[in-house]
Design an enzyme around this catalytic site. Structure first.
Site, mmCIF file in Angstrom:
data_model
loop_
_atom_site.group_PDB
_atom_site.id
_atom_site.type_symbol
_atom_site.label_atom_id
_atom_site.label_comp_id
_atom_site.label_asym_id
_atom_site.label_seq_id
_atom_site.Cartn_x
_atom_site.Cartn_y
_atom_site.Cartn_z
ATOM 1 N N LEU A 1 10.911 153.143 26.020
ATOM 2 C CA LEU A 1 11.656 154.192 25.341
ATOM 3 C C LEU A 1 11.877 153.723 23.910
ATOM 4 O O LEU A 1 12.071 152.537 23.665
ATOM 5 C CB LEU A 1 13.010 154.449 26.019
ATOM 6 C CG LEU A 1 12.997 155.034 27.432
ATOM 7 C CD1 LEU A 1 14.428 155.164 27.950
ATOM 8 C CD2 LEU A 1 12.289 156.384 27.470
ATOM 9 N N ASP A 2 11.850 154.652 22.970
ATOM 10 C CA ASP A 2 12.129 154.289 21.583
ATOM 11 C C ASP A 2 13.527 153.685 21.475
ATOM 12 O O ASP A 2 14.403 153.954 22.319
ATOM 13 C CB ASP A 2 12.034 155.519 20.679
ATOM 14 C CG ASP A 2 10.628 156.115 20.667
ATOM 15 O OD1 ASP A 2 9.673 155.363 20.901
ATOM 16 O OD2 ASP A 2 10.513 157.341 20.435
ATOM 17 N N LYS A 3 13.744 152.914 20.447
ATOM 18 C CA LYS A 3 15.014 152.204 20.250
ATOM 19 C C LYS A 3 16.223 153.121 20.443
ATOM 20 O O LYS A 3 17.184 152.758 21.124
ATOM 21 C CB LYS A 3 15.040 151.589 18.848
ATOM 22 C CG LYS A 3 16.379 150.960 18.473
ATOM 23 C CD LYS A 3 16.357 150.435 17.050
ATOM 24 C CE LYS A 3 17.722 149.876 16.642
ATOM 25 N NZ LYS A 3 17.727 149.388 15.240
#
Length: 324
Positions: free
Chosen positions: A138-140
């Protein structure tokens, strides 16, 4: 760092005529066929004490197989006592609810303080699994559900299930604009031609399909439920921007904030100060990699998205749908 493994077995007689890579994948199910193919090409596989480096080589049965190969370990990264919101854990897998701001894997500018560092502390033996068992990211600043493999057999099966699109992932998001109904985006995604840290819809990109349906309509925004068929980098964010419904707060693909006309100052401030993409991995469903039991998890919306939905809902009730 690497860890050396040694495997030995006799090719079953009923494997006569089978490709070497296929036969070894059947004989050593803890390891993926792609990994076994790499070992064959790297001269790490011997048949009857002779190196065999052709994956297409046909076995006849009865051969002695010996494999001596190296597997990368993640011990070069340090274990850190970072709190994890764990929804499920057994001896094979771990399911977490990732918060905003937590980077998944160390990289440029993020050498520590990541999910991988946290996993090494929580489960030291996971260092023996490539990428510490992380099979998807998942993106940050995207929140929500992730599954992590704690063993090599679990990782092998989960990666294969992901590639076969047998793992279901659903997200919630808030986008700009009023959408009238659901649909899907089927557009290839690849690296942006000039902004190399970004992704884009491009000819020749990898196939990418995102399904979406409307959960709630606001004056100038829409609350969505999205399901991924594929898992390209930034897929939802890129696809929604492509159809001119970028996600609220997206610092890369979102453009300037677009609040509805005559919105209250509190809503204006909330939208302007929403500094992450309004995206949450809400549901995860898969077959357990070892037991095959169908499992499903749900992660509630984080507080910032709950508050944003409430503010947009109140604004719509105050002004009506027609005045955006």
């Amino acid at each position: 760092m690497t860890k050396q493994i040694k495997l030995s077995q006799i090719v079953p007689d009923n494997f006569y005529g089978m490709r070497l890579d296929q036969a070894l994948a059947e004989m050593f199910p803890d390891y993926s066929r792609s990994r076994i193919k790499e070992w064959i090409l790297a001269d790490a596989v011997q048949l009857d004490k002779s190196v065999q480096n052709l994956p297409k080589f046909k076995v006849v049965g009865g051969e002695q197989v010996d494999i001596v190969a190296d597997i990368a370990e993640d011990q070069r990264f340090s274990a850190e006592p970072i709190a994890l919101d764990i929804l499920h854990e057994d001896e094979h897998i771990l399911v977490i609810n990732k918060p905003a701001g937590l980077v998944v894997h160390p990289g440029a500018g993020n050498a520590d303080g990541t999910l991988l560092n946290a996993l090494l502390h929580h489960c030291p033996s996971i260092a023996e699994v490539p990428r510490a068992g992380i099979i998807h990211r998942l993106d940050k600043d995207t929140t929500g559900l992730m599954v992590v493999a704690k063993t090599i057999p679990a990782q092998t099966h989960l990666v294969e299930a992901m590639q076969a699109r047998e793992i279901t992932r659903e997200y919630e998001a808030i986008c700009y604009g009023k959408m009238t109904g659901g649909g899907f985006v089927n557009q290839p995604i690849g690296r942006h031609q000039t902004r190399r840290t970004q992704m884009a819809v491009i000819d020749g990109g990898k196939p990418a399909v995102t399904h979406y349906r409307v959960m709630e309509k606001y004056r100038g925004h829409t609350r969505l439920r999205l399901r991924l068929e594929t898992g390209r980098t930034h897929q939802i964010r890129v696809h929604m921007a492509f159809i001119n419904h970028s996600l609220v707060g997206d610092p890369v693909y979102g453009g300037r904030p677009r609040p509805p006309r005559k919105a209250a100052e509190s809503l204006l401030v909330m939208i302007r100060n929403f500094k992450r993409q309004a995206l949450h991995a809400a549901m995860l469903r898969l077959a357990h990699p070892i037991t095959s039991e169908i499992l499903e998890w749900h992660a509630p919306l984080p507080e910032d998205l709950v508050e944003l939905n409430a503010a947009l809902r109140a604004d719509t009730l105050l002004h009506g749908m027609d005045e955006a």
